[in-house]
Write a protein that holds these residues in place. Structure first.
Motif, PDB file in Angstrom:
ATOM      1  N   ARG A 221      -6.235  -5.125 -20.516  1.00 61.69           N
ATOM      2  CA  ARG A 221      -4.967  -5.453 -21.090  1.00 61.69           C
ATOM      3  C   ARG A 221      -4.245  -4.143 -21.293  1.00 61.69           C
ATOM      4  O   ARG A 221      -4.435  -3.235 -21.864  1.00 61.69           O
ATOM      5  CB  ARG A 221      -5.280  -6.109 -22.545  1.00 61.69           C
TER       6      ARG A 221
ATOM      7  N   SER B 142      -3.488 -13.833  -8.249  1.00 60.74           N
ATOM      8  CA  SER B 142      -4.184 -12.625  -8.758  1.00 60.74           C
ATOM      9  C   SER B 142      -4.991 -12.897 -10.054  1.00 60.74           C
ATOM     10  O   SER B 142      -5.978 -12.249 -10.236  1.00 60.74           O
ATOM     11  CB  SER B 142      -3.232 -11.516  -9.125  1.00 60.74           C
TER      12      SER B 142
ATOM     13  N   GLY C   7      -3.890 -12.350 -12.903  1.00 62.19           N
ATOM     14  CA  GLY C   7      -3.137 -11.702 -13.812  1.00 62.19           C
ATOM     15  C   GLY C   7      -1.901 -11.954 -14.532  1.00 62.19           C
ATOM     16  O   GLY C   7      -1.711 -13.372 -14.170  1.00 62.19           O
ATOM     17  N   ALA C   8      -1.364 -11.532 -15.459  1.00 63.29           N
ATOM     18  CA  ALA C   8      -0.329 -12.289 -15.874  1.00 63.29           C
ATOM     19  C   ALA C   8       0.730 -11.116 -16.614  1.00 63.29           C
ATOM     20  O   ALA C   8       0.415 -10.024 -16.841  1.00 63.29           O
ATOM     21  CB  ALA C   8      -0.770 -12.921 -17.309  1.00 63.29           C
TER      22      ALA C   8
ATOM     23  N   GLY D  38      -4.429  -8.389 -10.937  1.00 65.44           N
ATOM     24  CA  GLY D  38      -5.213  -9.323 -11.857  1.00 65.44           C
ATOM     25  C   GLY D  38      -5.307  -8.817 -13.264  1.00 65.44           C
ATOM     26  O   GLY D  38      -6.121  -9.058 -14.290  1.00 65.44           O
ATOM     27  N   MET D  39      -4.285  -7.870 -13.656  1.00 59.34           N
ATOM     28  CA  MET D  39      -4.586  -7.306 -15.296  1.00 59.34           C
ATOM     29  C   MET D  39      -3.461  -8.286 -16.063  1.00 59.34           C
ATOM     30  O   MET D  39      -2.577  -8.763 -15.424  1.00 59.34           O
ATOM     31  CB  MET D  39      -3.902  -5.962 -15.129  1.00 59.34           C
ATOM     32  N   GLU D  40      -3.733  -8.006 -17.266  1.00 62.89           N
ATOM     33  CA  GLU D  40      -2.592  -8.799 -18.228  1.00 62.89           C
ATOM     34  C   GLU D  40      -1.819  -7.550 -18.824  1.00 62.89           C
ATOM     35  O   GLU D  40      -2.327  -6.843 -19.304  1.00 62.89           O
ATOM     36  CB  GLU D  40      -3.639  -9.477 -19.340  1.00 62.89           C
TER      37      GLU D  40
ATOM     38  N   LYS E 202     -10.258  -5.113  -9.972  1.00 64.61           N
ATOM     39  CA  LYS E 202     -10.985  -5.806 -11.070  1.00 64.61           C
ATOM     40  C   LYS E 202     -12.636  -5.308 -10.974  1.00 64.61           C
ATOM     41  O   LYS E 202     -13.339  -5.845 -11.797  1.00 64.61           O
ATOM     42  CB  LYS E 202     -11.165  -7.390 -10.875  1.00 64.61           C
TER      43      LYS E 202
ATOM     44  N   TYR F   5     -13.634  -8.766 -17.525  1.00 63.02           N
ATOM     45  CA  TYR F   5     -12.387  -9.767 -17.797  1.00 63.02           C
ATOM     46  C   TYR F   5     -11.169  -8.887 -17.700  1.00 63.02           C
ATOM     47  O   TYR F   5     -11.360  -7.566 -17.406  1.00 63.02           O
ATOM     48  CB  TYR F   5     -12.539  -9.881 -19.325  1.00 63.02           C
ATOM     49  N   PRO F   6      -9.879  -9.295 -17.351  1.00 62.34           N
ATOM     50  CA  PRO F   6      -8.884  -8.572 -17.114  1.00 62.34           C
ATOM     51  C   PRO F   6      -8.576  -7.451 -18.243  1.00 62.34           C
ATOM     52  O   PRO F   6      -8.821  -7.736 -19.304  1.00 62.34           O
ATOM     53  CB  PRO F   6      -7.634  -9.631 -17.323  1.00 62.34           C
TER      54      PRO F   6
END
Ligand SMILES: Nc1nc2c(ncn2[C@@H]2O[C@H](COP(=O)(O)OP(=O)(O)OP(=O)(O)O)[C@@H](O)[C@H]2O)c(=O)[nH]1
Ligand SMILES: [Mg+2]
Lengths: 247, 146
Positions: free
Chosen positions: B11, A90, A92-93, B37-39, B3, B8-9
């Protein structure tokens, strides 16, 4: 365009003044687009950069948490950049290094920032040098600590970036030793054997020592330091060894 | 999918305030957001309100997700006030967990972006966070001009 460059000038002024919100914003902007730092002067480095690397779960974050304590007692300001891996699927993190560093939250002289590797290989994130440049520019942070993603054998990018590299190991990792042979040992300025409360720790330290002795004559001295990060043990020793290398 | 609004991801701070330490719900939501896809910046539970403000500041957060299984959401209005006082009211707060219907009005009035009850679907949560993050980004960009 005219307005934009004025805005940018104002932004960098606020950044220089030490505003933390602006620092946090600046790091995001640089992380996303490296050209953001172009207007910044390439000045002398203000901050000293200390890198912590080692396999997943050896206690890097916990050790950094204790080390921050020691640094604060010696009166230094600290910015910490913790890099965790991103999910390949993905992008993501899950950034969890803060789980071990919560106790400094009320201290305005400690800045902590979690970063995703964003698929970058090498243990850090792509624009880490420019992020460090931004922190340097503020001239507010004596020490910058880097925590790499849990490293295997090839995450040696930190060697180029940090003034002092600490490779953290812990007892009971058979393949940890493989990693050491494969190269991560070569980048270590200091070896920290963490989780020294475990009985096999002295064995691990001995093994590391004999590995160091296999190096060619004249190779630099690499201190091996036993730590129990979760109980704040060995941290003075670590601090002194790092300081000796920095000065 | 999520997204779509963001170059950009996002936060997202996923955390807990107050006295309840059960973080299963937080972990599930954190995984949803990461897989979209997020942080996700994840912290220990029992955060004080001031700590959340500091976290949001240091981590350049777009959205704060709080989990409340007991009565922790009752102090959320104080959090909203503190965020505002710190000039961080562009950051949207969502709450998930067990929140009695009769308290929703009070929370929304305090500025809470969304409330998710047990059984909320992954898509719902992800889309909501993505939309709120996009708004927060826009405010920041207008404010700083960069
Ligand atoms: N027994 C013992 N456990 C420790 C020690 N230091 C850390 N731990 C534990 O080891 C686990 C991992 O610690 P972390 O600090 O998160 O390890 P890390 O290397 O940062 O992990 P990643 O960032 O995921 O690679 C935690 O459960 C810690 O509590 C220690 O000195 N002794
Ligand atoms: Mg860690």
């Amino acid at each position: 365009m005219e307005q934009h460059s004025k805005d940018k000038e104002r932004f960098f002024k606020t950044l220089k003044s030490g505003n933390v919100r602006t620092l946090a914003r600046a790091i995001t902007l640089v992380e996303n687009d490296v050209s953001f730092v172009e207007p910044l002067p390439k000045q002398e480095n203000y901050s000293q950069v200390i890198g912590f690397t080692g396999a997943p779960g050896v206690g890097k974050s916990t050790l950094i948490n204790s080390y921050i304590d020691a640094l604060r007692k010696s009166g230094r300001t600290v910015a910490v950049l913790c890099v965790d891996p991103s999910s390949p699927a993905s992008g993501g993190a899950f950034l969890g290094d803060r789980l071990r560093m919560n106790e400094h939250i009320a201290d305005p002289a400690v800045y902590i920032r979690s970063l995703s590797a964003r698929s970058h290989l090498g243990g850090l994130c792509k624009n880490i040098s420019q992020i460090i440049q931004v922190i340097n520019y503020t001239e507010k942070w004596d020490i910058i600590i880097l925590e790499t993603v849990g490293a295997g054998q090839s995450e040696v990018e930190i060697a180029k970036i940090a003034d002092c590299k600490i490779v953290v190991v812990c007892p009971g990792y058979g393949d940890e030793m493989q990693a050491m042979k494969a190269g991560i040992l070569e980048i270590a300025d200091i070896l920290a054997v963490n989780k020294a409360d475990m009985p096999e720790a002295s064995h691990t330290a001995k093994e590391l020592k004999s590995m160091l002795q296999l190096r060619p004559a004249g190779a630099r001295n690499v201190p091996i330091i036993l730590t129990v990060a979760s109980q704040n043990q060995g941290i003075e020793n670590l601090l002194n060894s790092i300081d000796a290398l920095l000065n | 999918m999520s997204k779509k609004n963001l170059k950009y991801p996002a936060r997202v701070l996923v955390t807990k305030i107050g006295l309840d330490g059960h973080d299963r719900g937080s972990r599930i939501v954190a995984a949803y957001l990461r897989d979209a896809g997020m942080e996700v910046i994840y912290t220990p539970p029992w955060q004080a309100i001031d700590s959340i403000v500091t976290l949001a500041l240091q981590e350049d957060i777009d959205v704060i997700g709080l989990s409340s299984l007991a009565t922790d959401h009752l102090i959320v209005p104080d959090l909203m006030k503190s965020l505002k006082a710190a000039n961080l009211d562009h950051i949207k707060v969502i709450i998930g967990g067990i929140i009695p219907e009769c308290e929703h009005g009070m929370l929304r009035e305090a500025g809470v972006g969304e409330i998710f009850e047990p059984g909320a679907q992954r898509e719902e949560i992800v889309d909501c966070v993505a939309a709120l993050a996009a708004k927060a980004r826009q405010v920041k960009q207008e404010f700083e001009g960069v």
